[in-house]
Design a protein around this motif. Structure first.
Motif, short mmCIF file in Angstrom:
data_model
loop_
_atom_site.label_atom_id
_atom_site.label_comp_id
_atom_site.label_asym_id
_atom_site.label_seq_id
_atom_site.Cartn_x
_atom_site.Cartn_y
_atom_site.Cartn_z
N ALA A 173 1.20 -0.87 -0.19
CA ALA A 173 0.31 0.06 -0.21
C ALA A 173 0.71 1.38 -0.02
O ALA A 173 2.20 1.00 0.35
CB ALA A 173 -1.13 0.20 1.19
N GLU A 174 0.23 2.47 -0.59
CA GLU A 174 1.02 4.00 -0.34
C GLU A 174 1.07 4.04 0.71
O GLU A 174 0.10 3.76 1.94
CB GLU A 174 -0.37 4.72 -1.11
CG GLU A 174 -0.64 4.47 -2.62
CD GLU A 174 -1.19 3.49 -2.69
OE1 GLU A 174 -1.14 2.92 -4.05
OE2 GLU A 174 -2.06 2.81 -2.14
N VAL A 175 2.35 4.54 1.24
CA VAL A 175 2.36 5.02 2.33
C VAL A 175 1.51 6.01 3.38
O VAL A 175 0.89 7.04 2.38
CB VAL A 175 3.97 5.91 2.16
CG1 VAL A 175 4.65 6.10 4.00
CG2 VAL A 175 5.23 4.63 2.22
N GLY A 176 1.25 5.07 4.54
CA GLY A 176 -0.33 5.89 4.91
C GLY A 176 -1.52 5.62 5.13
O GLY A 176 -2.43 5.36 5.06
N TYR B 254 14.71 8.63 2.10
CA TYR B 254 13.63 8.35 2.45
C TYR B 254 13.03 8.05 1.14
O TYR B 254 12.49 8.66 0.93
CB TYR B 254 12.52 9.27 3.78
CG TYR B 254 13.59 9.15 4.40
CD1 TYR B 254 12.61 8.98 5.69
CD2 TYR B 254 14.56 10.20 4.98
CE1 TYR B 254 12.96 9.38 6.89
CE2 TYR B 254 14.99 10.84 6.37
CZ TYR B 254 14.26 10.20 7.58
OH TYR B 254 14.09 10.70 8.58
N VAL B 255 13.13 6.69 0.73
CA VAL B 255 12.82 5.92 -0.68
C VAL B 255 11.55 5.15 -0.52
O VAL B 255 11.66 4.55 0.10
CB VAL B 255 14.02 5.02 -1.03
CG1 VAL B 255 13.88 4.88 -1.94
CG2 VAL B 255 15.40 6.13 -1.08
N VAL B 256 10.65 6.50 -0.97
CA VAL B 256 9.62 5.21 -1.49
C VAL B 256 9.85 4.13 -2.62
O VAL B 256 10.07 4.42 -3.56
CB VAL B 256 8.12 6.31 -1.55
CG1 VAL B 256 6.98 5.82 -2.24
CG2 VAL B 256 8.22 7.23 -0.90
N GLU B 257 8.83 3.03 -2.20
CA GLU B 257 9.65 2.03 -3.54
C GLU B 257 7.87 1.06 -2.89
O GLU B 257 7.11 1.32 -2.12
CB GLU B 257 10.30 0.64 -2.55
CG GLU B 257 9.64 -0.12 -3.65
CD GLU B 257 11.55 -1.16 -3.33
OE1 GLU B 257 11.70 -1.52 -4.46
OE2 GLU B 257 11.17 -1.39 -2.01
N GLN B 258 6.86 0.75 -3.86
CA GLN B 258 6.20 0.17 -4.14
C GLN B 258 5.62 -1.15 -5.53
O GLN B 258 6.19 -0.74 -6.25
CB GLN B 258 4.55 0.84 -4.47
CG GLN B 258 3.43 0.09 -3.61
CD GLN B 258 2.50 0.66 -3.40
OE1 GLN B 258 2.74 2.20 -3.17
NE2 GLN B 258 1.08 0.38 -3.59
N ASP B 259 6.26 -2.24 -4.19
CA ASP B 259 6.62 -3.51 -5.97
C ASP B 259 5.73 -3.99 -6.34
O ASP B 259 5.98 -4.03 -7.41
CB ASP B 259 6.73 -4.97 -4.78
CG ASP B 259 7.85 -4.32 -3.78
OD1 ASP B 259 7.76 -3.81 -3.23
OD2 ASP B 259 8.89 -5.92 -3.24
N GLN B 260 4.19 -3.77 -6.14
CA GLN B 260 3.05 -4.68 -7.15
C GLN B 260 2.66 -2.79 -6.37
O GLN B 260 1.85 -1.97 -4.83
CB GLN B 260 2.27 -5.52 -6.56
CG GLN B 260 3.32 -6.63 -6.96
CD GLN B 260 2.56 -7.45 -7.02
OE1 GLN B 260 2.34 -7.54 -6.37
NE2 GLN B 260 3.26 -8.45 -6.64
N CYS B 261 1.33 -2.62 -7.42
CA CYS B 261 0.30 -0.69 -7.30
C CYS B 261 -1.07 -1.36 -7.76
O CYS B 261 -0.71 -2.02 -8.84
CB CYS B 261 0.63 0.32 -7.68
SG CYS B 261 2.15 0.87 -7.19
#
Length: 253
Positions: free
Chosen positions: A203-206, A227-234
């Motif tokens: 999920a998205e941060v937050g 602070y690196v935002v990653e999302q393996d699957q969206c």
């Protein structure tokens, strides 16, 4: 955490990074969201000089990378040259090869081998960082694989890039682990965990259940730089996912 130190992990956008033209378009869209930095991973072929030119032209810092095991073990001089060209200090291994994972001895071996690689990188002003998944929290007697990596590797040559989702998925405490690697982690991966139809999902941060105020406070107190935002699957357009995470993190600055 400063706004300029929130970065986008380009692996999230890997389907939009196949050609140099795709890469330029995607970097411009990332900058338009508000990000000032990116981590290079999941990218199609592009000349390192061309990537540096695009990043400078668009106004993006290359803060970190994920480099394949084969390149780190067989092509290290070229990896060093690329990172120096990009003014990128943090050289990441995105996952442990499967042949190391089956027993404690494999973790000890990886800790030793990559401590040596980290020492070589350090001679050139670079820092090796290891990115975890959940399998590193498998227990071997009294220690998890992550415990082995932490205890058997050479500090500071073997650094960490903890992924908060995967720490949680491994049954560990994200805040506790941020504190455990104090002094050995300057780059962290942020993505949230949501429960949908009784399943853990990215999920998205937050938007999920991780305790972000406590995590960010731990990062501040332990000296995390990026602070690196990653999302393996969206579950929506990945650019929208990166936007949601970025806007949430801005509130925590």
């Amino acid at each position: 955490m400063k706004q300029a130190n929130i970065a986008a992990q380009l692996y999230t956008l890997r389907d939009y990074l196949k050609t140099p033209e795709d890469i330029e378009s995607t970097l411009r869209r990332v900058k338009a969201i508000g990000y000032d930095a990116v981590q290079v991973s999941g990218m199609g072929p592009i000349d390192p000089e061309k990537l540096k030119q695009l990043a400078d032209e668009i106004g993006l810092t290359i803060c970190a990378t994920h480099i394949s095991y084969d390149r780190l073990t067989k092509d290290l001089p070229a990896v060093i040259r690329e990172h120096q060209l990009w003014n990128c200090k943090y050289v990441g291994l995105g996952a442990m090869p499967p042949e190391y994972r089956s027993d404690e001895a494999g973790y000890v071996r990886l800790a030793s081998e990559f401590s040596a690689i980290g020492a070589e990188l350090a001679k050139h002003g670079l820092q090796f960082v290891y990115h975890n998944h959940k399998f590193e929290y498998t227990k071997f007697g009294e220690r998890t694989g992550m415990d082995v990596l932490l205890e058997e590797s050479a500090s500071p040559d073997f650094g960490f890039e903890l992924d908060m989702y995967w720490v949680q998925a491994g049954g560990a405490n994200p805040v506790e682990w941020v504190n455990k690697v104090k002094g050995r982690m300057q780059v962290i991966h942020l993505k949230d965990m949501e429960i949908v139809e009784d399943q853990q999902v990215f999920a998205e941060v937050g938007r999920g259940n991780l305790n972000w105020s406590a995590i960010i406070e731990a990062c501040r107190s332990t000296g995390v730089e990026w602070y690196v935002v990653e999302q393996d699957q969206c579950r929506r357009d990945p650019f929208e996912s990166l936007t949601i995470s970025y806007n949430y993190l801005k509130q925590l600055i």
